[in-house]
Design a protein around this motif. Structure first.
Motif, PDB file in Angstrom:
ATOM      1  N   PRO A  34       0.880  -1.015   0.110  1.00  6.84           N
ATOM      2  CA  PRO A  34       0.075  -0.112   0.099  1.00  6.84           C
ATOM      3  C   PRO A  34       0.844   1.340  -0.003  1.00  6.84           C
ATOM      4  O   PRO A  34       0.339   2.439  -0.390  1.00  6.84           O
ATOM      5  CB  PRO A  34      -0.863  -0.300   1.149  1.00  6.84           C
ATOM      6  CG  PRO A  34      -0.027  -1.168   2.007  1.00  6.84           C
ATOM      7  CD  PRO A  34       0.485  -2.142   1.206  1.00  6.84           C
ATOM      8  N   HIS A  35       2.148   1.169   0.467  1.00  4.77           N
ATOM      9  CA  HIS A  35       3.033   2.309   0.383  1.00  4.77           C
ATOM     10  C   HIS A  35       4.027   2.268  -0.623  1.00  4.77           C
ATOM     11  O   HIS A  35       4.793   3.058  -0.674  1.00  4.77           O
ATOM     12  CB  HIS A  35       3.647   2.631   1.645  1.00  4.77           C
ATOM     13  CG  HIS A  35       2.438   2.859   2.745  1.00  4.77           C
ATOM     14  ND1 HIS A  35       1.688   4.183   2.610  1.00  4.77           N
ATOM     15  CD2 HIS A  35       1.812   2.220   3.534  1.00  4.77           C
ATOM     16  CE1 HIS A  35       0.737   4.080   3.641  1.00  4.77           C
ATOM     17  NE2 HIS A  35       0.959   2.749   4.517  1.00  4.77           N
ATOM     18  N   SER A  68      -6.398  -7.354   7.161  1.00  2.76           N
ATOM     19  CA  SER A  68      -6.859  -6.886   5.816  1.00  2.76           C
ATOM     20  C   SER A  68      -6.225  -5.532   5.418  1.00  2.76           C
ATOM     21  O   SER A  68      -5.942  -4.636   6.271  1.00  2.76           O
ATOM     22  CB  SER A  68      -8.551  -6.519   5.960  1.00  2.76           C
ATOM     23  OG  SER A  68      -9.104  -7.740   5.823  1.00  2.76           O
ATOM     24  N   ILE A  69      -5.585  -5.612   4.299  1.00  2.00           N
ATOM     25  CA  ILE A  69      -5.021  -4.303   3.751  1.00  2.00           C
ATOM     26  C   ILE A  69      -5.628  -3.959   2.407  1.00  2.00           C
ATOM     27  O   ILE A  69      -5.027  -4.201   1.297  1.00  2.00           O
ATOM     28  CB  ILE A  69      -3.463  -4.567   3.539  1.00  2.00           C
ATOM     29  CG1 ILE A  69      -3.093  -5.249   4.854  1.00  2.00           C
ATOM     30  CG2 ILE A  69      -2.664  -3.364   3.213  1.00  2.00           C
ATOM     31  CD1 ILE A  69      -1.206  -5.671   4.687  1.00  2.00           C
ATOM     32  N   PRO A  70      -6.618  -3.387   2.446  1.00  2.00           N
ATOM     33  CA  PRO A  70      -7.432  -2.968   1.197  1.00  2.00           C
ATOM     34  C   PRO A  70      -6.893  -2.059   0.337  1.00  2.00           C
ATOM     35  O   PRO A  70      -7.071  -2.054  -0.604  1.00  2.00           O
ATOM     36  CB  PRO A  70      -8.878  -2.308   1.813  1.00  2.00           C
ATOM     37  CG  PRO A  70      -8.585  -1.924   3.365  1.00  2.00           C
ATOM     38  CD  PRO A  70      -7.533  -2.825   3.672  1.00  2.00           C
ATOM     39  N   ALA A  71      -5.841  -1.121   0.963  1.00  2.00           N
ATOM     40  CA  ALA A  71      -5.106  -0.330   0.104  1.00  2.00           C
ATOM     41  C   ALA A  71      -4.184  -0.671  -1.028  1.00  2.00           C
ATOM     42  O   ALA A  71      -3.353  -0.028  -1.680  1.00  2.00           O
ATOM     43  CB  ALA A  71      -4.451   0.997   0.948  1.00  2.00           C
ATOM     44  N   PHE A 114      -8.279   8.114  -5.605  1.00  2.00           N
ATOM     45  CA  PHE A 114      -9.366   8.418  -4.606  1.00  2.00           C
ATOM     46  C   PHE A 114      -9.469   7.392  -3.748  1.00  2.00           C
ATOM     47  O   PHE A 114      -9.681   7.526  -2.770  1.00  2.00           O
ATOM     48  CB  PHE A 114     -10.415   9.076  -5.457  1.00  2.00           C
ATOM     49  CG  PHE A 114     -10.439  10.301  -6.052  1.00  2.00           C
ATOM     50  CD1 PHE A 114      -9.362  11.195  -5.969  1.00  2.00           C
ATOM     51  CD2 PHE A 114     -11.286  10.750  -7.156  1.00  2.00           C
ATOM     52  CE1 PHE A 114      -9.155  12.442  -6.762  1.00  2.00           C
ATOM     53  CE2 PHE A 114     -11.225  11.841  -7.806  1.00  2.00           C
ATOM     54  CZ  PHE A 114     -10.087  12.638  -7.684  1.00  2.00           C
ATOM     55  N   GLU A 115      -9.573   6.066  -4.532  1.00  2.00           N
ATOM     56  CA  GLU A 115      -9.787   4.747  -3.777  1.00  2.00           C
ATOM     57  C   GLU A 115      -8.705   4.725  -2.557  1.00  2.00           C
ATOM     58  O   GLU A 115      -9.069   4.261  -1.453  1.00  2.00           O
ATOM     59  CB  GLU A 115     -10.130   3.776  -4.511  1.00  2.00           C
ATOM     60  CG  GLU A 115     -10.201   2.449  -3.946  1.00  2.00           C
ATOM     61  CD  GLU A 115     -10.468   0.989  -5.172  1.00  2.00           C
ATOM     62  OE1 GLU A 115     -10.241   0.208  -4.564  1.00  2.00           O
ATOM     63  OE2 GLU A 115     -10.759   1.720  -5.964  1.00  2.00           O
ATOM     64  N   TRP A 116      -7.475   4.812  -3.056  1.00  2.00           N
ATOM     65  CA  TRP A 116      -6.524   4.509  -2.119  1.00  2.00           C
ATOM     66  C   TRP A 116      -6.672   5.706  -0.984  1.00  2.00           C
ATOM     67  O   TRP A 116      -6.392   5.130   0.171  1.00  2.00           O
ATOM     68  CB  TRP A 116      -5.148   4.676  -3.021  1.00  2.00           C
ATOM     69  CG  TRP A 116      -3.842   4.596  -2.010  1.00  2.00           C
ATOM     70  CD1 TRP A 116      -3.186   3.307  -1.821  1.00  2.00           C
ATOM     71  CD2 TRP A 116      -3.027   5.489  -1.876  1.00  2.00           C
ATOM     72  NE1 TRP A 116      -1.916   3.695  -1.116  1.00  2.00           N
ATOM     73  CE2 TRP A 116      -1.733   4.987  -1.335  1.00  2.00           C
ATOM     74  CE3 TRP A 116      -3.003   7.060  -2.176  1.00  2.00           C
ATOM     75  CZ2 TRP A 116      -0.662   5.924  -0.920  1.00  2.00           C
ATOM     76  CZ3 TRP A 116      -1.783   7.642  -1.627  1.00  2.00           C
ATOM     77  CH2 TRP A 116      -0.651   7.106  -1.225  1.00  2.00           C
ATOM     78  N   VAL A 117      -6.814   6.829  -1.202  1.00  2.09           N
ATOM     79  CA  VAL A 117      -6.889   7.775  -0.285  1.00  2.09           C
ATOM     80  C   VAL A 117      -8.074   7.382   0.958  1.00  2.09           C
ATOM     81  O   VAL A 117      -7.927   7.460   2.072  1.00  2.09           O
ATOM     82  CB  VAL A 117      -7.140   9.132  -0.848  1.00  2.09           C
ATOM     83  CG1 VAL A 117      -7.537  10.165   0.463  1.00  2.09           C
ATOM     84  CG2 VAL A 117      -5.750   9.725  -1.479  1.00  2.09           C
TER      85      VAL A 117
END
Length: 419
Positions: free
Chosen positions: A141-142, A171-174, A354-357
């Protein structure tokens, strides 16, 4: 779909486009050396158990081009045509795409050589989970956030997110974007690429002093981006006169109803044979009489061989790399405005951002807010590119590349070289 020019190399084309912009920017050779090459290329070969019990080894790639402005971002495609050269080109274009719209990402891309249309859902799941495991050493995610691309969708992203999360233990949705809403996806993500194409084209005709009302539109490619673009442009007052898929195309001077064409394709597997329309070739769809042409298929479709015959006054590139540099010159000289891929189809990566944020904040926005934010970004970016093009007396692609590359070069210079 077979390509007319078998020697076509998308990475060479991407580098050629980069060099043209770098020369105009008077970029130093040191910066060119850094920016023309990918930061990281990962090739993985992994076994998958098929439904009949056989084991088949698949090859996949994940390429990160540049991460000086933020985490790498880019789609995953499943196709027999996937190659390392293609993935490298797409990763480079993603770097420029994110930069031109001011998103704090670098560029990446990935893919697996396979024919998903010949695979069951269970086989695709096993392939996706094993591929995700293999590339998990560089995604995160990063660090690198995958998304859907050709022949992948929200379900594939769900499998990827679940696999990565299982390895972490939570869970890591990003880690991916383009997910279903139920597990952290964003409103408007599925339509984002086509919506961005609509906003960019609408801005282009506004600056010409007209509107989209009554404009004839031809669309090459009737997958996710192309079919949704057909619906959106029709809703905005355009007449869809031609569409095509990998099997062929159809043309109707009086116009086509996108919803009816989509139902026909779902029932018959192709738009070819649609009642009341003229059947034409895949490449012929680019040359029909129209004001707006939307290439929404694959790279290298508009070349020196057909650029002279294109009748559209605006080409909005929903696909990545559909126009070769040689064709760009011809179209520019003929007065055809090409809205380049890194600007025209940036709606997808913008709403992915936008989704990631939203995932990182665990706070989600409504459709109206998302579309409003997207239109502001696309319009602002389009205006900046047009102003640079007018300043340098060049086409929009060169201007967009110059704007994007200058931003990445600035970040590279400021960060310096480690150690």
């Amino acid at each position: 779909m077979s390509r007319e020019v078998t020697s076509f190399n998308p990475y060479q084309m991407a580098v050629q486009q980069f060099e043209l912009a770098a020369k105009r920017l008077a970029l130093s050779e040191d910066l060119r050396e850094i920016l023309r090459k990918p930061k990281r290329e990962l090739t993985v070969n992994f076994p998958v158990r098929l439904d009949d019990g056989r084991i088949k080894t698949f090859t996949g790639y994940r390429v990160q081009h540049n991460v000086n402005r933020g985490p790498a971002k880019g789609g995953i495609r499943f196709s027999e045509d996937v190659s390392l050269e293609e993935v490298k080109a797409l990763a480079m274009w993603m770097t420029w795409k994110c930069a031109v719209v001011g998103i704090p990402y670098g560029g990446a891309k990935g893919g697996v050589i396979c024919d998903p249309k010949r695979m069951s859902s269970a086989e695709l799941e096993r392939l996706t989970r094993r591929y995700t495991t293999e590339i998990s050493i560089i995604i995160g995610p990063h660090s690198d956030i995958p998304a859907p691309d050709i022949n992948t969708n929200s379900q594939v992203m769900a499998w990827m997110m679940d696999t990565y999360s299982m390895h972490a233990g939570y869970s890591i949705p990003a880690v991916v974007t383009g997910k279903p809403l139920s597990i952290g996806g964003s409103e408007c993500r599925n339509e984002a690429t086509a919506t961005g194409v609509l906003f960019a084209t609408r801005r282009a005709v506004q600056r010409m002093g007209t509107t989209l009302q009554g404009k004839r539109v031809s669309i090459q490619g009737f997958g996710n981006a192309g079919s949704i673009a057909a619906r959106l442009f029709a809703a905005d007052g355009c007449k869809i006169v031609g569409v095509s898929d990998t099997q062929g195309g159809i043309y109707s001077e009086i116009g086509l109803d996108p919803a009816t064409v989509m139902r026909y394709k779902q029932a018959h597997g192709s738009v070819v044979g649609f009642p009341g329309a003229q059947s034409i070739g895949v490449k012929d769809i680019l040359e029909v009489p129209c004001e707006i042409l939307i290439p929404a298929a694959t790279e290298g479709m508009i070349t020196v061989e057909n650029a002279e015959r294109i009748q559209a006054r605006i080409i909005a590139e929903a696909a990545n790399g559909p126009t070769t540099p040689e064709a760009d010159r011809i179209l520019f000289e003929r007065g055809c405005q090409v809205i380049p891929d890194i600007l025209a189809n940036a709606g997808g990566v913008t709403v992915s951002y936008f989704e990631w944020v939203q995932d990182l904040q665990s706070f989600f926005w409504g459709p109206e807010e998302i579309l409003q934010r997207l239109e502001v970004i696309i319009n602002r970016s389009f205006d900046a590119v047009v102003e640079l093009a007018e300043q340098h007396h060049c086409d929009l692609r060169l201007a967009a590349n110059m704007l994007a590359i200058s931003r990445v070069a600035e970040a590279t210079q400021i960060r310096g070289i480690y150690p």
